[in-house]
Scaffold this active site. Structure first.
Site, short mmCIF file in Angstrom:
data_model
loop_
_atom_site.label_atom_id
_atom_site.label_comp_id
_atom_site.label_asym_id
_atom_site.label_seq_id
_atom_site.Cartn_x
_atom_site.Cartn_y
_atom_site.Cartn_z
N ASP A 89 49.51 47.38 12.59
CA ASP A 89 49.86 47.27 13.70
C ASP A 89 51.01 46.14 13.64
OD1 ASP A 89 50.35 46.71 16.42
OD2 ASP A 89 48.11 45.99 16.87
N LYS A 149 46.76 44.19 10.69
CA LYS A 149 47.69 43.55 11.47
C LYS A 149 48.80 43.06 10.54
CE LYS A 149 46.14 42.91 15.80
NZ LYS A 149 46.72 43.36 16.80
N LYS A 169 44.32 51.43 27.41
CA LYS A 169 43.49 50.52 27.92
C LYS A 169 42.97 50.87 29.22
CE LYS A 169 44.91 47.03 24.45
NZ LYS A 169 46.47 47.20 24.30
N GLU A 186 51.56 51.10 14.35
CA GLU A 186 51.63 50.77 15.87
C GLU A 186 52.73 49.90 15.95
OE1 GLU A 186 47.65 50.22 16.79
OE2 GLU A 186 48.13 48.74 18.46
N ASP A 237 51.75 51.01 21.86
CA ASP A 237 50.59 49.88 22.35
C ASP A 237 51.12 49.03 23.34
OD1 ASP A 237 48.73 48.60 22.95
OD2 ASP A 237 48.38 47.35 21.28
#
Ligand code: MG
Length: 360
Positions: free
Chosen positions: A152, A121, A230, A178, A206
């Site tokens: 991300d 992250k 997802k 991401e 995402d």
């Protein structure tokens, strides 16, 4: 033995005026989290049993009825229909390195055992965290030189900051970065600029993928090399697979802090996605998925939780354990809240002219 239903029959399930007519068992659980994540310390989820098995309905508390209804569609599908045939018995998962001090990276990475892919992250404070982010990437590279790495940013860079960050990241070998910026149009511009500058950095979308129409838009705009999908927001395993196939981009399946029941639906989707040439080129095989999140919970509703072992999770339905269900049952006022939400979303799905949005 339960009978598998076809997607058409899944649709027919919605003819019932009350969801309690089609789900003989409904439970609401409250799972304590190991640490605060997404600003919460307990995760509530509704579990519904249908003819094919248990399914999860767990839209985040703040979501409105229209958004939550797509998550319910996913639960109806998984409870009524068997997922597509799996192409592999296990799904590799990634470890996640949070925005921790660089000195803790090796220790956090070690908690994931032998996963071979890590997601770091970054951009917690936008570009202001860049120097620290670079130190954390270096720390992981030293601790796990063979691991594949993805970053991300959760859309936190301002468009004018993103290129500078990508330039700094280009000295590492990365699977992808991401969602460096939030807006899909900006994502497309950044990807083009990174390409033009020869940075060799792939972009993943995402947050830009929240409903079934979004992946097509990402693909149309050329905004990403990879999409993160997802099951619940896309309306189910079968629909999500159609969306991935339709938009033609390599997909990494992730969870939305699901219980083992929801994770098993994610694993079903991941296991049904073929390793195309493009997927093999980027990931060297089936991509590591964000389905190792049960480690974030201090308790699980299943006696055999969907938990990573040797870097992968098994494919197969998870069912709640009755003792765990009663131990983790949410307070009566929360059960009433979820029952009300279920009714609202059910009504929404029934009154929608087409509960299966299919973009052109
Ligand atoms: Mg993400």
């Amino acid at each position: 033995m339960t009978r598998a239903h076809s997607p058409t029959e899944v649709h027919a399930a919605l003819e019932a005026a009350d969801p309690r007519e089609v789900f003989p068992e409904i439970a609401v659980v409250s799972l304590p989290m190991v640490t605060r994540f997404r600003g919460i310390t307990v995760r509530e989820a509704m579990l519904l049993r249908g003819p094919a098995g248990w399914a999860e309905f767990s839209p985040f508390i703040e979501y409105d009825t229209a958004e939550a209804a797509r998550w319910l569609l996913a639960a109806v599908e998984f409870a009524w229909a068997e997922p597509p045939e799996p192409l592999r018995p296990r799904v590799p998962v990634n470890g996640t390195i949070p925005a921790c001090p660089p000195g803790q990276v090796a220790e956090v990475a070690a908690r994931y055992g032998d996963v071979s892919t890590f997601k770091i992250k970054i951009a917690e404070q936008g570009a202001a965290s860049l120097a620290e982010d670079l130190r954390r990437i270096e720390a992981l590279r030293r601790a796990r030189p063979d691991a594949a790495v993805r970053l991300d940013a959760n859309g936190r860079y301002a468009p004018e900051e993103a290129m500078r960050a990508l330039q700094a990241f280009s000295r590492f070998e990365l699977q992808y970065v991401e969602q460096p910026v939030a807006a899909v149009e900006d994502l497309a511009r950044i990807r083009e600029a990174a390409d033009a500058a020869g940075l060799g950095i792939r972009i993943a979308a995402d947050e830009s993928i929240r409903k079934a129409e979004d992946p097509y838009r990402v693909a149309e705009l050329g905004a990403a090399d990879v999409i993160v999908v997802k099951v619940q927001p896309l309306g189910g395993v079968i629909r999500a697979r159609e969306v991935v196939t339709g938009c033609g981009l390599p997909a990494v399946v992730s969870s939305a802090l699901d219980t083992s029941v929801g994770l098993s639906a994610g694993a079903a989707l991941a296991a049904a996605l073929p390793v195309t040439d493009r997927v093999a080129e980027i990931f060297g095989g089936a991509p590591a998925c964000g389905l190792g999140t049960s480690a974030l919970f201090a308790a699980d509703i299943s006696a055999a939780p969907v938990r990573a072992e040797h870097g992968s999770v098994p494919v197969g339905r998870a069912a709640p354990d009755p003792a765990q269900l009663s131990r983790l049952r949410a307070a009566p006022s929360r059960v009433r809240w979820w029952m009300h939400r279920l009714q609202q979303c059910w009504k929404h799905l029934r009154t929608e002219s087409s509960p299966r949005p299919r973009p052109e």
